[in-house]
Design a protein around this motif. Structure first.
Motif, PDB file in Angstrom:
ATOM      1  N   PHE A 193       0.841  -1.193   0.000  1.00  0.00           N
ATOM      2  CA  PHE A 193       0.000   0.000   0.000  1.00  0.00           C
ATOM      3  C   PHE A 193       0.876   1.242   0.000  1.00  0.00           C
ATOM      4  O   PHE A 193       2.028   1.220   0.441  1.00  0.00           O
ATOM      5  N   GLY A 194       0.334   2.332  -0.528  1.00  0.00           N
ATOM      6  CA  GLY A 194       1.061   3.590  -0.607  1.00  0.00           C
ATOM      7  C   GLY A 194       0.743   4.490   0.571  1.00  0.00           C
ATOM      8  O   GLY A 194      -0.363   4.426   1.128  1.00  0.00           O
ATOM      9  N   VAL A 195       1.705   5.338   0.958  1.00  0.00           N
ATOM     10  CA  VAL A 195       1.501   6.303   2.037  1.00  0.00           C
ATOM     11  C   VAL A 195       2.039   7.664   1.616  1.00  0.00           C
ATOM     12  O   VAL A 195       3.095   7.771   0.983  1.00  0.00           O
ATOM     13  N   ILE A 196       1.291   8.710   1.973  1.00  0.00           N
ATOM     14  CA  ILE A 196       1.706  10.067   1.665  1.00  0.00           C
ATOM     15  C   ILE A 196       1.047  10.996   2.681  1.00  0.00           C
ATOM     16  O   ILE A 196      -0.062  10.733   3.145  1.00  0.00           O
ATOM     17  N   ALA A 197       1.739  12.080   3.039  1.00  0.00           N
ATOM     18  CA  ALA A 197       1.230  12.959   4.096  1.00  0.00           C
ATOM     19  C   ALA A 197       1.411  14.423   3.734  1.00  0.00           C
ATOM     20  O   ALA A 197       2.386  14.801   3.076  1.00  0.00           O
ATOM     21  N   ASP A 198       0.470  15.243   4.186  1.00  0.00           N
ATOM     22  CA  ASP A 198       0.596  16.702   4.173  1.00  0.00           C
ATOM     23  C   ASP A 198       0.964  17.258   2.801  1.00  0.00           C
ATOM     24  O   ASP A 198       1.951  17.980   2.643  1.00  0.00           O
ATOM     25  N   SER A 217       4.685   0.582 -10.508  1.00  0.00           N
ATOM     26  CA  SER A 217       5.448  -0.312  -9.627  1.00  0.00           C
ATOM     27  C   SER A 217       5.211  -1.768 -10.002  1.00  0.00           C
ATOM     28  O   SER A 217       4.168  -2.126 -10.576  1.00  0.00           O
ATOM     29  N   ALA A 218       6.181  -2.611  -9.693  1.00  0.00           N
ATOM     30  CA  ALA A 218       6.099  -4.031 -10.054  1.00  0.00           C
ATOM     31  C   ALA A 218       4.895  -4.695  -9.398  1.00  0.00           C
ATOM     32  O   ALA A 218       4.227  -5.536 -10.013  1.00  0.00           O
ATOM     33  N   VAL A 219       4.627  -4.326  -8.157  1.00  0.00           N
ATOM     34  CA  VAL A 219       3.442  -4.824  -7.455  1.00  0.00           C
ATOM     35  C   VAL A 219       2.533  -3.631  -7.199  1.00  0.00           C
ATOM     36  O   VAL A 219       2.891  -2.719  -6.459  1.00  0.00           O
ATOM     37  N   ARG A 220       1.392  -3.619  -7.805  1.00  0.00           N
ATOM     38  CA  ARG A 220       0.466  -2.487  -7.700  1.00  0.00           C
ATOM     39  C   ARG A 220      -0.073  -2.384  -6.274  1.00  0.00           C
ATOM     40  O   ARG A 220      -0.559  -3.378  -5.716  1.00  0.00           O
ATOM     41  N   PRO A 221      -0.014  -1.215  -5.641  1.00  0.00           N
ATOM     42  CA  PRO A 221      -0.561  -1.065  -4.289  1.00  0.00           C
ATOM     43  C   PRO A 221      -2.044  -1.414  -4.234  1.00  0.00           C
ATOM     44  O   PRO A 221      -2.812  -1.081  -5.142  1.00  0.00           O
ATOM     45  N   LYS A 222      -2.422  -2.074  -3.175  1.00  0.00           N
ATOM     46  CA  LYS A 222      -3.820  -2.460  -2.993  1.00  0.00           C
ATOM     47  C   LYS A 222      -4.671  -1.250  -2.618  1.00  0.00           C
ATOM     48  O   LYS A 222      -5.856  -1.178  -2.938  1.00  0.00           O
ATOM     49  N   PHE A 223      -4.056  -0.289  -1.946  1.00  0.00           N
ATOM     50  CA  PHE A 223      -4.735   0.944  -1.563  1.00  0.00           C
ATOM     51  C   PHE A 223      -3.675   1.987  -1.214  1.00  0.00           C
ATOM     52  O   PHE A 223      -2.482   1.674  -1.116  1.00  0.00           O
ATOM     53  N   ILE A 224      -4.119   3.220  -1.022  1.00  0.00           N
ATOM     54  CA  ILE A 224      -3.251   4.324  -0.621  1.00  0.00           C
ATOM     55  C   ILE A 224      -3.820   4.939   0.651  1.00  0.00           C
ATOM     56  O   ILE A 224      -5.044   5.087   0.785  1.00  0.00           O
ATOM     57  N   GLU A 276      -5.889  13.841  -9.143  1.00  0.00           N
ATOM     58  CA  GLU A 276      -4.628  13.097  -9.221  1.00  0.00           C
ATOM     59  C   GLU A 276      -4.786  11.700  -8.636  1.00  0.00           C
ATOM     60  O   GLU A 276      -4.308  10.711  -9.204  1.00  0.00           O
ATOM     61  N   PHE A 277      -5.452  11.604  -7.506  1.00  0.00           N
ATOM     62  CA  PHE A 277      -5.666  10.296  -6.900  1.00  0.00           C
ATOM     63  C   PHE A 277      -6.561   9.421  -7.776  1.00  0.00           C
ATOM     64  O   PHE A 277      -6.325   8.222  -7.923  1.00  0.00           O
ATOM     65  N   ARG A 278      -7.604  10.019  -8.379  1.00  0.00           N
ATOM     66  CA  ARG A 278      -8.515   9.234  -9.217  1.00  0.00           C
ATOM     67  C   ARG A 278      -7.808   8.626 -10.418  1.00  0.00           C
ATOM     68  O   ARG A 278      -8.157   7.528 -10.874  1.00  0.00           O
ATOM     69  N   LEU A 279      -6.809   9.315 -10.945  1.00  0.00           N
ATOM     70  CA  LEU A 279      -6.090   8.814 -12.119  1.00  0.00           C
ATOM     71  C   LEU A 279      -5.345   7.515 -11.823  1.00  0.00           C
ATOM     72  O   LEU A 279      -4.996   6.771 -12.740  1.00  0.00           O
ATOM     73  N   SER A 280      -5.085   7.237 -10.544  1.00  0.00           N
ATOM     74  CA  SER A 280      -4.393   5.996 -10.190  1.00  0.00           C
ATOM     75  C   SER A 280      -5.330   4.799 -10.164  1.00  0.00           C
ATOM     76  O   SER A 280      -4.889   3.649 -10.219  1.00  0.00           O
ATOM     77  N   ALA A 281      -6.655   5.072 -10.063  1.00  0.00           N
ATOM     78  CA  ALA A 281      -7.666   4.001  -9.989  1.00  0.00           C
ATOM     79  C   ALA A 281      -7.390   3.038  -8.839  1.00  0.00           C
ATOM     80  O   ALA A 281      -7.688   1.848  -8.924  1.00  0.00           O
ATOM     81  N   ILE A 282      -6.811   3.555  -7.760  1.00  0.00           N
ATOM     82  CA  ILE A 282      -6.555   2.772  -6.555  1.00  0.00           C
ATOM     83  C   ILE A 282      -7.353   3.399  -5.417  1.00  0.00           C
ATOM     84  O   ILE A 282      -7.418   4.626  -5.301  1.00  0.00           O
ATOM     85  N   ASP A 283      -7.987   2.570  -4.589  1.00  0.00           N
ATOM     86  CA  ASP A 283      -8.746   3.088  -3.454  1.00  0.00           C
ATOM     87  C   ASP A 283      -7.853   3.927  -2.542  1.00  0.00           C
ATOM     88  O   ASP A 283      -6.709   3.538  -2.251  1.00  0.00           O
ATOM     89  N   VAL A 284      -8.369   5.067  -2.101  1.00  0.00           N
ATOM     90  CA  VAL A 284      -7.630   5.946  -1.199  1.00  0.00           C
ATOM     91  C   VAL A 284      -8.382   6.083   0.116  1.00  0.00           C
ATOM     92  O   VAL A 284      -9.574   6.416   0.122  1.00  0.00           O
ATOM     93  N   HIS A 285      -7.691   5.811   1.208  1.00  0.00           N
ATOM     94  CA  HIS A 285      -8.242   6.031   2.542  1.00  0.00           C
ATOM     95  C   HIS A 285      -7.750   7.382   3.032  1.00  0.00           C
ATOM     96  O   HIS A 285      -6.551   7.586   3.231  1.00  0.00           O
TER      97      HIS A 285
END
Length: 353
Positions: A37-42, A79-86, A113-122
């Motif tokens: 999973f991906g992580v990003i802050a602030d 990425s080689a393994v696509r994150p399950k969520f962010i 920007e987040f929508r373009l990844s098509a990955i669920d974002v918490h």
């Protein structure tokens, strides 16, 4: 009434580590992870020129933060393994937007920007969410990602849990459950928070922290908040169930809760009560937060719980970055950091002893 006294904090061998001192990845995790999973802050985006932080000591790159988010999104996509969520750890746009009628416009740019990844974002809520929107507005906005999880808490507290993989649970906490931000000044919630902070902060401007730089009293500032008894009781019940199921739990919050994973001015008001709650459960393995743009890390060796505070995008130069991908294995999580964020090997405590 919330307690803000000195609850026991079992940290006799824990110390705050600088980025270069954190435990780096070893070679034992070259195998395929269970999930990532991906992580990003602030991110704290605003369409404005660079400025300085509250203490006038560091540059904030408001406009270029959107470009750094874009680079993070592209990295996750390839990425080689696509994150399950962010997990987005809060302060997604800057409070500057509110005074210029740009809150919704700025938020839409970042969410696109987040929508373009098509990955669920918490999404986690921070103080800048409440500078731009009321709690009611946030609950009815696209920043309410509780539909991706489960919460038996009810009311307007924004906290929920989700399980992305068998044996693993994540808990999103509302660090501004008790706060002066996002609520009407004539409400009971506001007066409860005001009376609480006034016990510790006598400054005319409540955004001005009390005490000296290294004083824990500095946390009693308007830009911080706390956890209500209702939320703490709910968390306790969630963790009791994960204990029984022998799951591994990661908790996320905008505000850090361990004094040695951040500077005192960034701590949650009743961090001691939150720590006491999680220290009483064997299932918790990691607590991840934002808010402190310099980041921080410590391992509570008495419990094995890792406390990770992620460096903020907003104070990251345009030629660098600040995001990470965490790979989860049976015995650990491995953070691969980019830019300002170092790699960290997060070993799970051995509960078999």
């Amino acid at each position: 009434m919330l307690h803000t006294g000195n609850a026991p904090i079992n940290t006799p061998t824990c110390s705050r580590l600088l980025a270069k001192e954190r435990p780096a990845m070893d070679d034992s995790c070259q195998r395929e992870p269970l999930f990532t999973f991906g992580v990003i802050a602030d991110v704290q985006y605003a369409d404005m020129d660079d400025g300085l932080n509250f203490s006038q000591t560091r540059t904030r790159y408001y406009r270029s933060s959107l470009g750094l988010l874009r680079k993070a999104r592209e990295s996750w996509a390839h990425s080689a393994v696509r994150p399950k969520f962010i997990i987005q750890l809060g302060d997604i746009i800057d409070g500057f937007n509110k005074g210029h009628g740009a809150s919704s416009r700025a938020l839409e740019k970042v969410l696109q920007e987040f929508r373009l990844s098509a990955i669920d974002v918490h999404h986690v809520w921070g103080n800048h969410e409440f500078y731009n929107f009321s709690r009611s507005e946030l609950l009815h906005s696209k920043l309410n990602s509780s539909v991706l999880g489960d919460s038996s808490l009810g009311g307007d507290i924004y906290a929920y849990s989700f399980s992305p993989f068998p044996g693993f649970t994540f808990v999103v906490l509302d660090a501004y459950d008790v706060s002066l931000l996002g609520v009407d000044e004539d409400s009971l919630q506001y007066h409860t928070a005001f009376n609480w902070i006034r016990e510790h902060n006598s400054n005319e401007d409540l955004n001005s922290p009390p005490g000296s730089y290294d004083d824990l009293e500095q946390r009693f500032s308007k830009f911080n908040g706390g956890f209500s008894k209702a939320q703490l009781d709910w968390l306790d019940s969630v963790l009791a169930l994960t204990d029984k199921k022998h799951e591994k739990v990661t908790i996320v919050s905008h505000l850090p809760v361990h004094p040695l994973s951040t500077t005192p001015v960034c701590l949650a008001w009743n961090f001691d009560e939150l720590l006491s709650t999680i220290q009483s459960h064997s299932s918790v393995v990691c607590f991840i937060a934002g808010h402190d743009h310099e980041g921080g890390y410590c391992l509570d060796q008495s419990t094995g719980i890792h406390h990770l505070t992620l460096e903020g995008v907003i104070e990251t130069p345009p030629d660098s970055n600040a995001f990470g991908t965490i790979s989860v294995y049976e015995d650990r999580m491995v953070l691969k950091g980019f830019g300002r964020i170092p790699d960290i090997d997060i070993l799970f405590p051995d509960t078999s002893l």
